[in-house]
Design a protein around this motif. Sequence first.
Motif, PDB file in Angstrom:
ATOM      1  N   ALA A 234      18.210   6.950  15.764  1.00 53.43           N
ATOM      2  CA  ALA A 234      17.105   7.239  14.843  1.00 53.43           C
ATOM      3  C   ALA A 234      15.849   7.566  15.647  1.00 53.43           C
ATOM      4  O   ALA A 234      15.482   6.825  16.571  1.00 53.43           O
ATOM      5  N   PHE A 235      15.210   8.676  15.293  1.00 50.71           N
ATOM      6  CA  PHE A 235      13.987   9.111  15.962  1.00 50.71           C
ATOM      7  C   PHE A 235      12.846   9.182  14.945  1.00 50.71           C
ATOM      8  O   PHE A 235      13.067   9.498  13.766  1.00 50.71           O
ATOM      9  N   GLU A 236      11.636   8.922  15.435  1.00 49.37           N
ATOM     10  CA  GLU A 236      10.439   9.001  14.605  1.00 49.37           C
ATOM     11  C   GLU A 236       9.397   9.869  15.289  1.00 49.37           C
ATOM     12  O   GLU A 236       9.214   9.761  16.511  1.00 49.37           O
ATOM     13  N   PRO A 237       8.690  10.725  14.533  1.00 45.27           N
ATOM     14  CA  PRO A 237       7.627  11.526  15.155  1.00 45.27           C
ATOM     15  C   PRO A 237       6.513  10.620  15.672  1.00 45.27           C
ATOM     16  O   PRO A 237       6.242   9.554  15.114  1.00 45.27           O
ATOM     17  N   GLY A 238       5.896  11.032  16.768  1.00 50.80           N
ATOM     18  CA  GLY A 238       4.824  10.248  17.350  1.00 50.80           C
ATOM     19  C   GLY A 238       5.291   9.157  18.289  1.00 50.80           C
ATOM     20  O   GLY A 238       4.477   8.479  18.923  1.00 50.80           O
ATOM     21  N   THR A 239       6.604   8.964  18.387  1.00 51.47           N
ATOM     22  CA  THR A 239       7.181   7.952  19.277  1.00 51.47           C
ATOM     23  C   THR A 239       8.124   8.640  20.252  1.00 51.47           C
ATOM     24  O   THR A 239       9.087   9.289  19.825  1.00 51.47           O
ATOM     25  N   THR A 240       7.845   8.518  21.520  1.00 53.13           N
ATOM     26  CA  THR A 240       8.704   9.122  22.534  1.00 53.13           C
ATOM     27  C   THR A 240       9.881   8.198  22.840  1.00 53.13           C
ATOM     28  O   THR A 240       9.686   7.022  23.151  1.00 53.13           O
ATOM     29  N   PHE A 241      11.089   8.737  22.724  1.00 50.70           N
ATOM     30  CA  PHE A 241      12.298   8.023  23.117  1.00 50.70           C
ATOM     31  C   PHE A 241      12.543   8.305  24.590  1.00 50.70           C
ATOM     32  O   PHE A 241      12.638   9.463  25.005  1.00 50.70           O
ATOM     33  N   THR A 242      12.636   7.266  25.398  1.00 51.18           N
ATOM     34  CA  THR A 242      12.873   7.414  26.832  1.00 51.18           C
ATOM     35  C   THR A 242      14.101   6.623  27.228  1.00 51.18           C
ATOM     36  O   THR A 242      14.235   5.445  26.873  1.00 51.18           O
ATOM     37  N   THR A 243      15.012   7.277  27.933  1.00 55.28           N
ATOM     38  CA  THR A 243      16.182   6.587  28.462  1.00 55.28           C
ATOM     39  C   THR A 243      16.296   6.887  29.948  1.00 55.28           C
ATOM     40  O   THR A 243      15.902   7.960  30.413  1.00 55.28           O
ATOM     41  N   ARG A 244      16.833   5.909  30.694  1.00 59.43           N
ATOM     42  CA  ARG A 244      16.944   6.034  32.146  1.00 59.43           C
ATOM     43  C   ARG A 244      18.373   5.767  32.584  1.00 59.43           C
ATOM     44  O   ARG A 244      19.047   4.899  32.022  1.00 59.43           O
ATOM     45  N   TYR A 245      18.792   6.481  33.605  1.00 58.75           N
ATOM     46  CA  TYR A 245      20.147   6.305  34.124  1.00 58.75           C
ATOM     47  C   TYR A 245      20.177   6.643  35.596  1.00 58.75           C
ATOM     48  O   TYR A 245      19.206   7.185  36.149  1.00 58.75           O
TER      49      TYR A 245
END
Length: 340
Positions: free
Chosen positions: A319-330
């Motif tokens: 789930a994504f929301e505008p104004g919120t950056t989704f960050t994932t690291r690997y």
Amino acid sequence: MSAATTRRALAWAHGCLSVQSLGGMLGPVLFFLPDGRQVSPLHVAPWGNDPQRGTLPEILQELRGEWPCVPFGSDAARMLPDGWSVTGESFEGADVPHGHGSNVHWQWGDCDEYGISLICPYPENHPVRLLRRRIVPDPQAPAVDIALDIEVRRACRLPVGLHPTFRLPAQPGAVRIEPGAYERVRSFPGDVEPGVALFSPDRHWSSLGKVEVRSGAVVDAAQVPLAEDTEDLLQLAGIDGTVALHYRDEGFRARLSWQKEHFPSLLLWYSNRGRKAYPWNGRHVALGVEPVASAFDLGAAVSTADNPLSQAGTGTSVAFEPGTTFTTRYRLAVEPAPAG
């Protein structure tokens, strides 16, 4: 091709890497092991200099290494067995293979001796606004750390994934897949490639080492490449965020780690000489080792609907929301390992 691919390269004390604009793909990467050996585990497709490659979908033209897929898979007309549906969220562009970012040239961001950055704006009518990624070698080790940002225009659910693809030697069983703890192995609910599918469809098992094939025999699917000519998928659901490939004849391991809360499954793409048409030509041998929040590569309409994976408790979308950056690291790393 619509535009010429550009590349950036970076060397550090423990290796050197290359990143291309098309798809934002990382590869090849040459790592220096502590004993002085050099190893290059990521795959580069053999048609990268073929003058005919411009006739291919953009994602295939210079296929190599690792890149993000947002959304993962693609919506397409297909026959699915009972328990699978296409009633989830879809949108214009959901049929693009592995998402817009896999098929266009990314823009270069900051590139210096510490890392390489890229940005990929998405079309204005797409729920995704942009992707951003940063590739940073570990100055202390033969390893690369990668961060992916996803920003959206509107609230949405999407299947997302990463697409590391590893080279395989010609000898069957020369590499062993060593996954971390996982809950179950699931097979694709249909034929990945008509006529050359191997695994018994729409089934699940407790171990990658004991998977039933369509003849009724049981094979060790952790030993690659497989002896059979095939194109197929298996999904390790509920995995702990780690997997290694032991190159037993070469004496090293390639190790991939990621945030399991973002990608609760690992999709294994067995590309094992099964596809005979151009550009595959029955010669393509590689293994996709792909952390995903997705139902196989079936696209948004399937992955955001109720499906056997999600019903069993494994998330198949984010789930994504505008104004919120989704960050994932690997992280991709290599290490010496005993041969044999």
